[in-house]
Design a protein around this motif. Sequence first.
Motif, PDB file in Angstrom:
ATOM      1  N   THR A  86      24.285  27.132 -34.062  1.00  8.26           N
ATOM      2  CA  THR A  86      25.400  27.966 -34.504  1.00  8.26           C
ATOM      3  C   THR A  86      25.641  29.051 -33.457  1.00  8.26           C
ATOM      4  O   THR A  86      24.692  29.691 -32.986  1.00  8.26           O
ATOM      5  N   ILE A  87      26.907  29.236 -33.079  1.00 10.01           N
ATOM      6  CA  ILE A  87      27.265  30.229 -32.062  1.00 10.01           C
ATOM      7  C   ILE A  87      28.393  31.107 -32.593  1.00 10.01           C
ATOM      8  O   ILE A  87      29.382  30.596 -33.142  1.00 10.01           O
ATOM      9  N   GLY A  88      28.248  32.415 -32.429  1.00 13.21           N
ATOM     10  CA  GLY A  88      29.333  33.332 -32.739  1.00 13.21           C
ATOM     11  C   GLY A  88      30.305  33.362 -31.580  1.00 13.21           C
ATOM     12  O   GLY A  88      29.905  33.643 -30.446  1.00 13.21           O
TER      13      GLY A  88
ATOM     14  N   ARG B 279      34.662  31.039 -26.499  1.00 14.50           N
ATOM     15  CA  ARG B 279      33.933  31.961 -25.623  1.00 14.50           C
ATOM     16  C   ARG B 279      33.086  32.890 -26.494  1.00 14.50           C
ATOM     17  O   ARG B 279      33.448  33.201 -27.631  1.00 14.50           O
ATOM     18  N   ASP B 280      31.957  33.344 -25.937  1.00 19.06           N
ATOM     19  CA  ASP B 280      31.108  34.284 -26.682  1.00 19.06           C
ATOM     20  C   ASP B 280      30.662  35.464 -25.822  1.00 19.06           C
ATOM     21  O   ASP B 280      29.802  36.241 -26.226  1.00 19.06           O
ATOM     22  N   GLY B 281      31.276  35.615 -24.643  1.00 21.21           N
ATOM     23  CA  GLY B 281      30.861  36.669 -23.726  1.00 21.21           C
ATOM     24  C   GLY B 281      29.903  36.167 -22.674  1.00 21.21           C
ATOM     25  O   GLY B 281      29.957  36.575 -21.519  1.00 21.21           O
ATOM     26  N   SER B 282      29.001  35.247 -23.071  1.00 20.11           N
ATOM     27  CA  SER B 282      28.052  34.707 -22.096  1.00 20.11           C
ATOM     28  C   SER B 282      28.637  33.539 -21.324  1.00 20.11           C
ATOM     29  O   SER B 282      28.126  33.168 -20.270  1.00 20.11           O
ATOM     30  N   GLY B 283      29.725  32.951 -21.848  1.00 23.17           N
ATOM     31  CA  GLY B 283      30.330  31.811 -21.181  1.00 23.17           C
ATOM     32  C   GLY B 283      31.409  31.170 -22.033  1.00 23.17           C
ATOM     33  O   GLY B 283      31.794  31.692 -23.095  1.00 23.17           O
TER      34      GLY B 283
ATOM     35  N   GLU C  42      42.052  34.193 -30.192  1.00 23.24           N
ATOM     36  CA  GLU C  42      41.139  35.339 -30.321  1.00 23.24           C
ATOM     37  C   GLU C  42      40.628  35.583 -31.741  1.00 23.24           C
ATOM     38  O   GLU C  42      39.996  36.602 -32.019  1.00 23.24           O
ATOM     39  N   THR C  43      40.839  34.623 -32.637  1.00 24.93           N
ATOM     40  CA  THR C  43      40.164  34.676 -33.942  1.00 24.93           C
ATOM     41  C   THR C  43      38.657  34.557 -33.712  1.00 24.93           C
ATOM     42  O   THR C  43      38.201  33.762 -32.877  1.00 24.93           O
ATOM     43  N   SER C  44      37.889  35.361 -34.437  1.00 27.98           N
ATOM     44  CA  SER C  44      36.430  35.307 -34.312  1.00 27.98           C
ATOM     45  C   SER C  44      35.855  34.401 -35.392  1.00 27.98           C
ATOM     46  O   SER C  44      36.360  34.380 -36.526  1.00 27.98           O
ATOM     47  N   LEU C  45      34.803  33.658 -35.051  1.00 28.70           N
ATOM     48  CA  LEU C  45      34.240  32.713 -36.016  1.00 28.70           C
ATOM     49  C   LEU C  45      32.829  32.305 -35.623  1.00 28.70           C
ATOM     50  O   LEU C  45      32.389  32.519 -34.484  1.00 28.70           O
TER      51      LEU C  45
ATOM     52  N   MET D  37      20.152  26.860 -36.078  1.00 32.16           N
ATOM     53  CA  MET D  37      19.585  27.746 -35.067  1.00 32.16           C
ATOM     54  C   MET D  37      20.724  28.473 -34.349  1.00 32.16           C
ATOM     55  O   MET D  37      21.648  27.841 -33.834  1.00 32.16           O
ATOM     56  N   LYS D  38      20.678  29.800 -34.306  1.00 33.61           N
ATOM     57  CA  LYS D  38      21.716  30.575 -33.644  1.00 33.61           C
ATOM     58  C   LYS D  38      21.365  30.710 -32.160  1.00 33.61           C
ATOM     59  O   LYS D  38      20.220  30.967 -31.798  1.00 33.61           O
ATOM     60  N   THR D  39      22.367  30.537 -31.292  1.00 35.68           N
ATOM     61  CA  THR D  39      22.147  30.666 -29.847  1.00 35.68           C
ATOM     62  C   THR D  39      23.415  31.204 -29.199  1.00 35.68           C
ATOM     63  O   THR D  39      24.347  31.633 -29.878  1.00 35.68           O
ATOM     64  N   THR D  40      23.443  31.170 -27.872  1.00 33.63           N
ATOM     65  CA  THR D  40      24.624  31.600 -27.122  1.00 33.63           C
ATOM     66  C   THR D  40      25.088  30.444 -26.250  1.00 33.63           C
ATOM     67  O   THR D  40      24.332  29.492 -25.991  1.00 33.63           O
ATOM     68  N   ILE D  41      26.313  30.538 -25.752  1.00 33.24           N
ATOM     69  CA  ILE D  41      26.841  29.480 -24.891  1.00 33.24           C
ATOM     70  C   ILE D  41      25.997  29.353 -23.623  1.00 33.24           C
ATOM     71  O   ILE D  41      25.728  28.246 -23.149  1.00 33.24           O
ATOM     72  N   ALA D  42      25.559  30.485 -23.089  1.00 32.32           N
ATOM     73  CA  ALA D  42      24.751  30.449 -21.866  1.00 32.32           C
ATOM     74  C   ALA D  42      23.443  29.699 -22.054  1.00 32.32           C
ATOM     75  O   ALA D  42      22.863  29.205 -21.085  1.00 32.32           O
TER      76      ALA D  42
END
Length: 430
Positions: free
Chosen positions: A17-19, A37-41, A66-69, A1-6
């Motif tokens: 899973t978080i980008g 970090r993902d922008g939301s937190g 700052e590598t993206s993953l 399930m994709k989500t955000t840190i917030a």
Amino acid sequence: MKTTIANVHKHVNETVTIGVWLHNKRSSGKIAFLQLRDGSGFIQGVVAKAAVSEEAFEQSKNLTQETSLYVTGKVVEDTRSPLGYELQVSDLEVIQEAVDYPITPKEHGTEFLMDHRHLWLRSTKQHAIMKVRNEIIRSTYEFFNKEGFVKVDPPILTGASAEGTTELFHTKYFDEDAYLSQSGQLYMEAAAMALGRVFSFGPTFRAEKSKTRRHLIEFWMIEPEMAFMDHEESLQMQEEYVAYVVQSVLENCKVELETLERDTAQLEKIKAPFPRITYTEAIQFLKDQGFDDIDWGDDFGAPHETAIAEAHDKPVFITHFPVEIKAFYMKPDPDNSDVALCADLIAPEGYGEIIGGSERIDDYELMAERYKEHELDGPAYEWYLQLRQYGSVPHSGFGLGLERTVAWITGIEHIRETIPFPRLLNRLYP
């Protein structure tokens, strides 16, 4: 399930899973700690050698800043974390490897950071400031919508100054002269005569060659105008608005204020009503404090405002300034025509003026007289005079500078950090 840190609080003990971007990392033997970090937190990802493939563990130890993953893992509660949660990583997938990221965890000079503002925004402190800024904007809309205001957008290109000054950015508008707006106020008065209570939120521009920590060339203003509202009622609206915004930040930006190490005890005092002193009382106060450089009729400088603010633990209104040092549209006090029905709101802790407001002149003859005094008889101002000709009413308004307000609420020293890409006297990049 994709989500955000917030939103990880909604998925405790679930695998998500978080980008993300790698903010920082450290490793200790058979475990790697990834600051993500993902922008939301921000969240910590824990990579245990026993829980992932050998390839994934080696990859986690070699990740660069700052590598993206994409990171997959189980959300678990962690009381030591400011967020309250951490991610037990089971897999990761590199999207793009960052090489030689210029802003490292070491100290950098201000000019270097400003040259790399597009990257500096990613830091924890700058992220927190921008989140507080966003909350101030969000709660502003909420407050004025609740109070029955209509959002109106005044033009950015104008034919004249709102306050009769020369500190304007000039441009050509085809075959006419035009200027970048220094205030939407005159247009907001027209909107108030149509819609009653209105507010604008937009960029303003001042060609003032100032280098102080309180000044920007381009900044954002919230400008309400209110028909059938006098000076006293306007002051009450201002203090209720400021208190509402501060309390919203306290409630919704706890993590950000903690990141900024803000003393929230100072902010918790910000509740209406606010103290008030007249300009005349302020001059006497300053003289009593040993300021010999100011007399009645002078405008206040930063040291004067700071001294007045330090005598109070809330924002303080300075009211009834001399007519001669204020804008042409401010209504004189009926009991003393030498002073205007106006006020500046001075923030605590040395952050200076955050609001300027007044009751506006609503009498046609008096406004026509002011036009002559200020040499405003040109066609660019004709429409504004007509507002006093067709159904004029008592009305008031004010303008709040967003960036100064952000600086005060966050407790940061310099206003350049309160806007994503500041425009300063010698800075137009990035």
